[in-house]
Design a protein around this motif. Structure first.
Motif, PDB file in Angstrom:
ATOM      1  N   SER A 166       0.729  -1.166   0.035  1.00 36.50           N
ATOM      2  CA  SER A 166      -0.149  -0.035  -0.017  1.00 36.50           C
ATOM      3  C   SER A 166       0.914   1.518  -0.019  1.00 36.50           C
ATOM      4  CB  SER A 166      -1.015   0.119   1.361  1.00 36.50           C
ATOM      5  OG  SER A 166      -1.734  -1.204   1.231  1.00 36.50           O
ATOM      6  N   LEU A 167       0.462   2.331  -0.757  1.00 34.97           N
ATOM      7  CA  LEU A 167       1.374   3.382  -0.979  1.00 34.97           C
ATOM      8  C   LEU A 167       0.445   4.641  -0.148  1.00 34.97           C
ATOM      9  CD1 LEU A 167       1.929   3.035  -4.686  1.00 34.97           C
ATOM     10  CD2 LEU A 167       3.452   2.155  -2.839  1.00 34.97           C
ATOM     11  N   GLY A 168       1.073   5.670  -0.665  1.00 33.49           N
ATOM     12  CA  GLY A 168       0.574   6.985   0.166  1.00 33.49           C
ATOM     13  C   GLY A 168       1.442   7.096   1.273  1.00 33.49           C
ATOM     14  N   ALA A 169       1.025   7.243   2.431  1.00 30.37           N
ATOM     15  CA  ALA A 169       1.743   7.589   3.896  1.00 30.37           C
ATOM     16  C   ALA A 169       1.952   6.410   4.487  1.00 30.37           C
ATOM     17  CB  ALA A 169       0.913   8.487   4.576  1.00 30.37           C
ATOM     18  N   TRP A 170       1.587   5.411   3.927  1.00 27.64           N
ATOM     19  CA  TRP A 170       1.867   3.853   4.492  1.00 27.64           C
ATOM     20  C   TRP A 170       3.214   3.406   4.729  1.00 27.64           C
ATOM     21  CZ3 TRP A 170      -2.428   3.250   7.110  1.00 27.64           C
ATOM     22  CH2 TRP A 170      -3.509   3.828   6.756  1.00 27.64           C
ATOM     23  N   ALA A 171       3.716   3.098   5.882  1.00 26.63           N
ATOM     24  CA  ALA A 171       4.978   2.874   5.952  1.00 26.63           C
ATOM     25  C   ALA A 171       5.749   2.060   5.036  1.00 26.63           C
ATOM     26  CB  ALA A 171       5.240   2.487   7.434  1.00 26.63           C
ATOM     27  N   ILE A 189       3.227   0.469  -7.545  1.00 26.21           N
ATOM     28  CA  ILE A 189       1.710   0.280  -8.219  1.00 26.21           C
ATOM     29  C   ILE A 189       0.546   0.364  -6.827  1.00 26.21           C
ATOM     30  CG2 ILE A 189       0.227  -0.993  -9.410  1.00 26.21           C
ATOM     31  CD1 ILE A 189       2.746  -1.993 -11.037  1.00 26.21           C
ATOM     32  N   GLY A 190       1.191  -0.359  -5.907  1.00 29.20           N
ATOM     33  CA  GLY A 190       0.195  -0.514  -4.777  1.00 29.20           C
ATOM     34  C   GLY A 190      -0.520  -1.827  -4.910  1.00 29.20           C
ATOM     35  N   PRO A 191      -1.286  -2.188  -4.150  1.00 27.12           N
ATOM     36  CA  PRO A 191      -2.187  -3.360  -4.464  1.00 27.12           C
ATOM     37  C   PRO A 191      -3.249  -3.655  -5.287  1.00 27.12           C
ATOM     38  CG  PRO A 191      -2.851  -2.673  -2.296  1.00 27.12           C
ATOM     39  CD  PRO A 191      -1.890  -1.658  -2.887  1.00 27.12           C
ATOM     40  N   ASP A 192      -2.851  -3.414  -6.565  1.00 24.94           N
ATOM     41  CA  ASP A 192      -3.622  -3.518  -7.673  1.00 24.94           C
ATOM     42  C   ASP A 192      -3.423  -4.212  -8.569  1.00 24.94           C
ATOM     43  OD1 ASP A 192      -5.285  -2.569 -10.154  1.00 24.94           O
ATOM     44  OD2 ASP A 192      -5.542  -0.339  -9.142  1.00 24.94           O
ATOM     45  N   TYR A 207      11.825  -9.018 -18.455  1.00 19.59           N
ATOM     46  CA  TYR A 207      12.526  -8.617 -17.351  1.00 19.59           C
ATOM     47  C   TYR A 207      12.130  -9.797 -16.224  1.00 19.59           C
ATOM     48  CZ  TYR A 207      12.387  -3.954 -19.486  1.00 19.59           C
ATOM     49  OH  TYR A 207      12.490  -3.080 -20.090  1.00 19.59           O
ATOM     50  N   THR A 208      13.028  -9.816 -15.221  1.00 20.55           N
ATOM     51  CA  THR A 208      12.479 -10.551 -13.761  1.00 20.55           C
ATOM     52  C   THR A 208      12.023  -9.475 -13.250  1.00 20.55           C
ATOM     53  OG1 THR A 208      14.456 -11.979 -14.168  1.00 20.55           O
ATOM     54  CG2 THR A 208      13.482 -11.868 -11.936  1.00 20.55           C
ATOM     55  N   TYR A 209      10.456  -9.956 -12.922  1.00 19.97           N
ATOM     56  CA  TYR A 209       9.542  -9.167 -12.429  1.00 19.97           C
ATOM     57  C   TYR A 209       9.836  -9.491 -10.704  1.00 19.97           C
ATOM     58  CZ  TYR A 209       7.806  -7.458 -16.602  1.00 19.97           C
ATOM     59  OH  TYR A 209       7.679  -6.863 -17.849  1.00 19.97           O
ATOM     60  N   ILE A 210      10.051  -8.412  -9.994  1.00 24.87           N
ATOM     61  CA  ILE A 210      10.111  -8.765  -8.641  1.00 24.87           C
ATOM     62  C   ILE A 210       9.145  -7.901  -7.976  1.00 24.87           C
ATOM     63  CG2 ILE A 210      11.365  -8.726  -6.319  1.00 24.87           C
ATOM     64  CD1 ILE A 210      13.923  -8.324  -8.178  1.00 24.87           C
ATOM     65  N   ILE A 211       8.079  -8.828  -7.357  1.00 25.38           N
ATOM     66  CA  ILE A 211       6.761  -8.360  -6.969  1.00 25.38           C
ATOM     67  C   ILE A 211       6.687  -8.318  -5.466  1.00 25.38           C
ATOM     68  CG2 ILE A 211       4.273  -8.596  -7.078  1.00 25.38           C
ATOM     69  CD1 ILE A 211       4.554 -10.126  -9.814  1.00 25.38           C
ATOM     70  N   LEU A 212       6.599  -7.452  -5.016  1.00 27.57           N
ATOM     71  CA  LEU A 212       6.584  -7.112  -3.573  1.00 27.57           C
ATOM     72  C   LEU A 212       5.146  -6.692  -2.883  1.00 27.57           C
ATOM     73  CD1 LEU A 212       9.528  -4.615  -3.127  1.00 27.57           C
ATOM     74  CD2 LEU A 212       9.547  -7.112  -3.550  1.00 27.57           C
ATOM     75  N   SER A 213       4.447  -7.705  -1.990  1.00 27.26           N
ATOM     76  CA  SER A 213       3.288  -7.579  -1.398  1.00 27.26           C
ATOM     77  C   SER A 213       2.829  -8.342  -0.393  1.00 27.26           C
ATOM     78  CB  SER A 213       2.394  -7.537  -2.420  1.00 27.26           C
ATOM     79  OG  SER A 213       0.870  -6.757  -2.035  1.00 27.26           O
ATOM     80  N   TYR A 214       1.897  -8.268   0.075  1.00 25.72           N
ATOM     81  CA  TYR A 214       1.314  -8.976   1.237  1.00 25.72           C
ATOM     82  C   TYR A 214       0.906 -10.352   0.793  1.00 25.72           C
ATOM     83  CZ  TYR A 214       0.479  -4.281   2.976  1.00 25.72           C
ATOM     84  OH  TYR A 214       0.940  -3.047   3.236  1.00 25.72           O
TER      85      TYR A 214
END
Length: 525
Positions: A166-171, A189-192, A207-214
């Motif tokens: 999650s983006l914006g002000a989230w740490a 991108i955020g969780p979209d 490319y090698t896509y490194i996807i970071l999320s929950y």
């Protein structure tokens, strides 16, 4: 060695590190093998030095210590660990919420420049702001870049990071972006799911896509059939919550690597990381009950712990009498010091010098062979304040997660899960296990719900002996209930309104009436 001489060395060494660790390569040297006792001891002296600095220079911390009596002192011949353990714990309620941010800062004020403010949602959904100065952001950036560089060096294609936190002000999302911008190509991108899939189609498979999320988002993303995942080279990295090994295997059907990170907005986002060694160790724990009994508290909590490694030069991690992690960020440069901060996670630490002999004794040479860093191991069992009590037993949402993810049908059909503890009209405490179906599973109606209800209960009882005994001794009319709910119905109708999933509720009798909760399906003794 006299205390003054040790502190003199610590301060001089800090200056050396600050001067030369602007290079990621130099930072790697400080994480290298062979100096484990040096890092361990020096980290503890740095923690004590930071405590003394905070006690002298932070108005809120002075007041906090005064409320609890005189501050501990380190006298000649006194054991450092014992002296440090006498320092009172702090947490969000006892410290963060009671004093303003400037009062919790060095010198009682915030610097005019170089301060970044981010926020965390917290389990309640009420944001809390956190301030981070230039030096601490540099340290976080270096640690993230060290881990990223090691991953990127072995990739067959140019790395392209897709930040789906999650983006914006989230740490987390904010710090990941600022930390990796200099090291790689990145799109935040955020969780979209729609935007991630569109980006990958636009840039193609080169490319090698490194996807970071929950973890829940990664699962939902890879279950999306609008893209041919086999055509792309993918690395998955997750944070925010743990996963089961079955869930990791599910992700590895789409990504060739899947590692997690442990952190908290209250402290820092990258305190500890998974490595090849910790993943192999975790799998060995899952397969070997004797190993699990020797080195973990899995039998007590009913949860397979996540296993990480951390640098004791930067973090002092202890376990209190309640089994909760108490963490100190030992760097003196942090403008808002956190000294013995109780994050309310369950866990404990083990040094490799104690762990390796056990692995050898039990024949786990394959785990030892994966060791690259001689950093201590952190066992993490989830949040203590999100667990629920049932007839004297502690039941954790992570235990329910492990049951769901261990079954391929449930793994594909369940969107979310929740433990709901409430008091009924007679004053008895009840436990309801709620499972939310995915949109597809809701529409198809093919899951054998009647068959799975007793299976889920049985697996929870098998994993948690205290829970099994609690059921055997429970008063009539108080056996746990379990039900499946359609997507965004019943207790899940408001899901998606908050940043993170909710996995545990403590409700009153009146509150339970606000939700369409099916309490008809009970377990048996």
């Amino acid at each position: 060695m006299k205390k003054s001489l040790i502190f003199g060395f610590v301060w001089a060494q800090d200056g050396f590190v600050r001067l030369f660790t602007h290079s990621v390569h130099t930072h790697k040297v400080l994480l290298g093998p062979g100096i484990e006792p040096f890092r361990w001891l020096l980290g503890r002296w740095r923690a004590w030095r930071t405590f003394e600095l905070a006690a002298k220079s932070v108005p809120a911390y002075r007041a906090f210590l005064a409320e609890r009596g005189s501050a501990p002192t380190l006298r000649p011949g006194k054991d450092l660990a014992r002296a440090y353990a006498a320092i009172p714990e702090m947490d969000k309620d006892s410290y963060i919420k009671r004093w303003s941010i400037p009062e919790r800062s060095l010198g009682g004020k915030l610097p005019r420049r170089g301060v970044v403010v981010d926020e965390s949602s917290g389990s309640s959904g009420t944001p809390t702001s956190w301030v981070r100065g230039r030096d601490e952001r540099l340290a976080t950036r270096q640690l993230l870049q060290v881990g990223f560089t090691r991953t990127a060096n072995g990739l067959p294609k140019q790395p392209f990071v897709l930040n789906a936190f999650s983006l914006g002000a989230w740490a987390t999302g904010m710090n990941v972006t600022t930390s990796l911008t200099e090291a790689t190509m990145i799109k935040s991108i955020g969780p979209d799911r729609n935007k991630i899939i569109a980006t990958m189609k636009e840039f193609g498979p080169g490319y090698t896509y490194i996807i970071l999320s929950y973890p829940p988002f990664l699962k939902a993303l890879f279950d999306d059939d609008r893209i041919d995942w086999s055509a792309y080279d993918i690395v998955a990295a997750f944070g925010g919550e743990g996963i089961s090994e079955n869930m990791r295997n599910h992700i590895l059907r789409f990504a060739h690597t899947a590692f997690g990170s442990y952190g908290a907005s209250d402290l820092e986002i990258n305190i500890a990381i998974e490595t090849d060694y910790t993943v192999e160790l975790r799998r060995a724990i899952a397969a070997d009950p004797e190993l699990a009994a020797r080195i973990t508290r899995q039998g007590e909590y009913g949860v397979l712990p996540m296993v990480f490694q951390f640098n004791p030069y930067d973090y002092l991690i202890e376990t209190n009498e309640e089994g909760e992690l108490v963490i100190t960020i030992v760097r003196k440069q942090n403008i808002n010091p956190r000294i013995r901060y109780n994050i309310h996670d369950r866990g404990h630490v083990m040094r490799l010098r104690h762990l390796t002999p056990i692995l050898k004794e039990l024949g786990h040479q394959n785990v030892i062979d994966e060791q690259f860093l001689d950093l201590p191991v952190l066992f993490h069992y989830g949040r203590s304040d999100l667990s629920v009590d049932y007839n004297g037993a502690v039941v954790a949402p992570d235990a329910l997660r492990d049951v769901i993810y261990a079954d391929e049908n449930l793994l594909g059909a369940i969107e979310n899960h929740r433990l709901i503890s409430f008091e009924d009209a007679d004053g008895d405490r009840q436990l309801h296990i709620a499972l939310q179906l995915t949109e597809a599973a809701t529409a198809s109606g093919t899951l054998d719900e009647a068959g799975y209800r007793p299976k889920v209960i049985a697996e929870l009882r098998r994993a948690n002996g205290d829970f099994n005994n609690a059921i055997l001794t429970a008063p009539d009319g108080t056996l746990p209930t379990i039900a499946f709910y359609g997507y965004r119905t019943g207790p899940f109708q408001r899901d998606g309104a908050k940043l993170k999933n909710e996995y545990a509720w403590q409700l009153t009798a009146d509150e339970i009436g606000l939700w369409d909760v099916n309490l008809d399906d009970s377990c048996t003794r």
